[in-house]
Design an enzyme around this catalytic site. Structure first.
Site, PDB file in Angstrom:
ATOM      1  N   TRP A  21       3.941   1.801  -0.574  1.00 48.21           N
ATOM      2  CA  TRP A  21       2.616   2.231  -2.296  1.00 48.21           C
ATOM      3  C   TRP A  21       1.696   1.834  -1.439  1.00 48.21           C
ATOM      4  O   TRP A  21       1.903   1.044   0.019  1.00 48.21           O
ATOM      5  CB  TRP A  21       2.893   1.008  -2.849  1.00 48.21           C
ATOM      6  N   TYR A  54       2.524   7.627  -5.666  1.00 47.83           N
ATOM      7  CA  TYR A  54       2.368   7.453  -4.956  1.00 47.83           C
ATOM      8  C   TYR A  54       2.215   8.267  -4.068  1.00 47.83           C
ATOM      9  O   TYR A  54       2.462   9.265  -3.705  1.00 47.83           O
ATOM     10  CB  TYR A  54       3.134   6.203  -4.247  1.00 47.83           C
ATOM     11  N   LYS A 216      -4.483 -14.052   6.918  1.00 49.00           N
ATOM     12  CA  LYS A 216      -5.036 -13.467   7.446  1.00 49.00           C
ATOM     13  C   LYS A 216      -7.171 -13.243   7.674  1.00 49.00           C
ATOM     14  O   LYS A 216      -7.315 -12.875   7.872  1.00 49.00           O
ATOM     15  CB  LYS A 216      -4.481 -11.717   7.862  1.00 49.00           C
TER      16      LYS A 216
HETATM   17  N1  LIG Z   1       6.095  -0.887  -9.715  1.00 52.11           N
HETATM   18  C1  LIG Z   1       4.624  -1.588  -9.819  1.00 52.11           C
HETATM   19  O1  LIG Z   1       3.737  -1.471 -10.234  1.00 52.11           O
HETATM   20  C2  LIG Z   1       4.483  -1.950  -7.933  1.00 52.11           C
HETATM   21  C3  LIG Z   1       3.130  -2.003  -7.068  1.00 52.11           C
HETATM   22  C4  LIG Z   1       3.021  -3.010  -6.524  1.00 52.11           C
HETATM   23  C5  LIG Z   1       3.900  -2.390  -5.697  1.00 52.11           C
HETATM   24  N2  LIG Z   1       5.161  -1.964  -6.176  1.00 52.11           N
HETATM   25  C6  LIG Z   1       5.891  -2.182  -4.532  1.00 52.11           C
HETATM   26  O2  LIG Z   1       5.857  -2.950  -4.333  1.00 52.11           O
HETATM   27  C7  LIG Z   1       5.649  -2.505  -2.245  1.00 52.11           C
HETATM   28  C8  LIG Z   1       5.351  -4.411  -1.506  1.00 52.11           C
HETATM   29  O3  LIG Z   1       3.969  -4.111  -2.218  1.00 52.11           O
HETATM   30  P1  LIG Z   1       2.898  -4.288  -1.304  1.00 52.11           P
HETATM   31  O4  LIG Z   1       2.705  -3.100  -0.552  1.00 52.11           O
HETATM   32  O5  LIG Z   1       2.194  -4.762  -2.151  1.00 52.11           O
HETATM   33  O6  LIG Z   1       3.063  -5.852  -0.728  1.00 52.11           O
HETATM   34  P2  LIG Z   1       2.785  -6.699  -0.130  1.00 52.11           P
HETATM   35  O7  LIG Z   1       4.656  -6.605   0.989  1.00 52.11           O
HETATM   36  O8  LIG Z   1       2.310  -8.397  -0.022  1.00 52.11           O
HETATM   37  O9  LIG Z   1       1.760  -6.776   0.868  1.00 52.11           O
HETATM   38  C9  LIG Z   1       2.218  -5.606   1.871  1.00 52.11           C
HETATM   39  C10 LIG Z   1       0.803  -5.184   2.965  1.00 52.11           C
HETATM   40  O10 LIG Z   1       0.871  -6.375   3.568  1.00 52.11           O
HETATM   41  C11 LIG Z   1       0.413  -6.302   5.161  1.00 52.11           C
HETATM   42  N3  LIG Z   1       1.401  -7.347   5.511  1.00 52.11           N
HETATM   43  C12 LIG Z   1       2.535  -7.201   5.771  1.00 52.11           C
HETATM   44  N4  LIG Z   1       3.178  -7.670   6.627  1.00 52.11           N
HETATM   45  C13 LIG Z   1       2.002  -8.936   7.544  1.00 52.11           C
HETATM   46  C14 LIG Z   1       2.080  -9.030   8.272  1.00 52.11           C
HETATM   47  N5  LIG Z   1       3.898  -9.495   8.400  1.00 52.11           N
HETATM   48  N6  LIG Z   1       1.554  -9.791   8.853  1.00 52.11           N
HETATM   49  C15 LIG Z   1      -0.245  -9.243   8.143  1.00 52.11           C
HETATM   50  N7  LIG Z   1      -0.163  -8.175   7.352  1.00 52.11           N
HETATM   51  C16 LIG Z   1       0.896  -8.259   6.805  1.00 52.11           C
HETATM   52  C17 LIG Z   1       0.236  -4.876   5.068  1.00 52.11           C
HETATM   53  O11 LIG Z   1      -1.348  -4.569   4.721  1.00 52.11           O
HETATM   54  P3  LIG Z   1      -2.274  -3.925   5.273  1.00 52.11           P
HETATM   55  O12 LIG Z   1      -1.760  -4.017   7.762  1.00 52.11           O
HETATM   56  O13 LIG Z   1      -2.928  -2.520   5.571  1.00 52.11           O
HETATM   57  O14 LIG Z   1      -3.485  -5.246   5.787  1.00 52.11           O
HETATM   58  C18 LIG Z   1       0.956  -4.512   4.041  1.00 52.11           C
HETATM   59  O15 LIG Z   1       1.419  -2.814   3.559  1.00 52.11           O
HETATM   60  C19 LIG Z   1       4.970  -1.022  -2.695  1.00 52.11           C
HETATM   61  O16 LIG Z   1       5.414  -0.617  -1.512  1.00 52.11           O
HETATM   62  C20 LIG Z   1       5.788  -0.532  -3.623  1.00 52.11           C
HETATM   63  O17 LIG Z   1       7.681  -0.155  -3.915  1.00 52.11           O
HETATM   64  C21 LIG Z   1       5.373  -1.763  -6.822  1.00 52.11           C
END
Ligand SMILES: NC(=O)c1ccc[n+]([C@@H]2O[C@H](COP(=O)([O-])OP(=O)(O)OC[C@H]3O[C@@H](n4cnc5c(N)ncnc54)[C@H](OP(=O)(O)O)[C@@H]3O)[C@@H](O)[C@H]2O)c1
Length: 332
Positions: A21, A54, A216
């Protein structure tokens, strides 16, 4: 990597799943997306989550290309249907027409002939639940879908779907995909108990609150360059967590993570995995180092004292109200 059953089903998935996403086909270029998918595979992640909506289908295409050449049966590929994918009145929702056509389009974009799990991306109040469940059941019988699940359904909606499926002899939903993190615990009081009774597992999203729980984002400071908060679309979604009180409390978790020998992202991912109702945590990432960092949370145990201190630090910034689980009253 560690693996768990998807609820009471026979399907086994990696307890850390990778989702695309806001990243694939949107925030990041395709080579970065491919590098993230390959990092996930290197870490032993076998479960990949996406959705038709997405980047308006581009995310499924990018994921499909990145997974090309992998042994299909060694992977679990999850997608979803509900949000609008075109201008038409039937390009959205959970009608039979949109579910069937939506699934066919997702399979085409992903370059596969089946999905391991097909999820209703929200509840559709404009379609009879019987129609939705029968359409999903047909896809299962046709072999296009192995299991069906839902995302962000309320406890009573999950219960209704299970009862109806039993009455009609249809395939039962096996999972729910809700938001869940140290900061967002709205599923704990109602959705998890109802799911447990019905045998559903939770595949939780945004376990690090979209990056906020890495620490961060600093109170009173500009968001770091290239982060989700600086992305036009991503910035809208992450804004709910970017309040100084929340960010200050998150900074106070840093010494707790250090004491536990974990990075902040690992602490956040490990935290959701302590809950046995959780089948997997879906991590997002904009670069491969993040995938490697977060995947290392697999199998980590957090002791009761650490869990208690986390609660003390986060205090009032934790959201618990089950009424925060909502689907649009009308199709978007
Ligand atoms: N069903 C639904 O309605 C729904 C809604 C939302 C998500 N989802 C699913 O859940 C998945 C994950 O959601 P999410 O992307 O919000 O999850 P998340 O893991 O909470 O956030 C991911 C974002 O945080 C940052 N990040 C991740 N690891 C990091 C690290 N080690 N150090 C620093 N920054 C870090 C990155 O963004 P930056 O580098 O850009 O800062 C990354 O894209 C989605 O891809 C999707 O498959 C489902």
């Amino acid at each position: 990597m560690e693996f768990r059953h998807l609820g009471n089903s026979g399907l086994v998935i990696s307890e850390i799943a990778y989702g695309n996403w806001l990243t694939h086909g949107s925030q990041i270029e395709e080579d970065a997306a491919t590098a993230c998918v390959h990092a996930a595979l290197d870490e032993g992640i076998t479960t990949f989550d996406t959705a038709d909506v997405y980047a308006q289908g581009r995310a499924e295409e990018v994921l499909g290309r990145a997974l090309k050449g992998q042994r299909r049966d060694g992977l679990e590929i999850l997608s979803k249907v509900y949000w609008p994918v075109g201008p038409g009145k039937n390009d959205r929702g959970l009608s039979r027409k949109h579910i069937v056509r939506g699934c066919e389009a997702s399979l085409r974009r992903l370059g596969t002939d089946y999905l391991d799990l097909y999820q209703a991306h929200r509840f559709d109040y404009e379609t009879p639940l019987e129609e939705t469940l029968r359409a999903f059941d047909d896809l299962v019988r046709q072999g296009k879908v192995c299991y069906i699940g839902v995302s962000e359904w309320r406890a009573d909606e999950i219960e209704r779907a299970l009862k109806l499926a039993d009455e009609m002899g249809l395939d039962r939903i096996v999972s729910n995909q809700p938001q869940y993190s140290m900061l967002w615990r709205v599923i704990e009081s109602e959705v998890i108990p109802a799911s447990r009774r019905g045998g559903l597992g939770q595949i939780v999203f945004s376990p690090i609150a979209q990056g906020v729980l890495t620490g961060k984002y600093r109170p009173g400071q500009e968001a770091p360059a290239g982060s989700r908060a600086t992305d036009e679309t991503g910035g809208r979604f992450i804004s709910r967590f970017l309040e100084d009180d929340v960010l200050e409390r998150v900074q106070r978790l840093v010494p707790l993570a250090e004491e536990a020998g974990l990075t902040m992202a690992q602490l956040a991912v490990a935290w959701v995995l302590q809950n046995e109702a959780v089948s997997a945590a879906i991590i997002g990432a904009s670069r491969p180092e993040q995938v490697r960092d977060n995947a290392a949370a697999a199998g980590k145990r957090l002791d009761a004292d650490l869990m208690r201190r986390i609660d003390e630090v986060l205090g009032d910034s934790i959201r618990r109200d089950p009424a925060l689980t909502v689907s649009p009253e009308q199709r978007p």
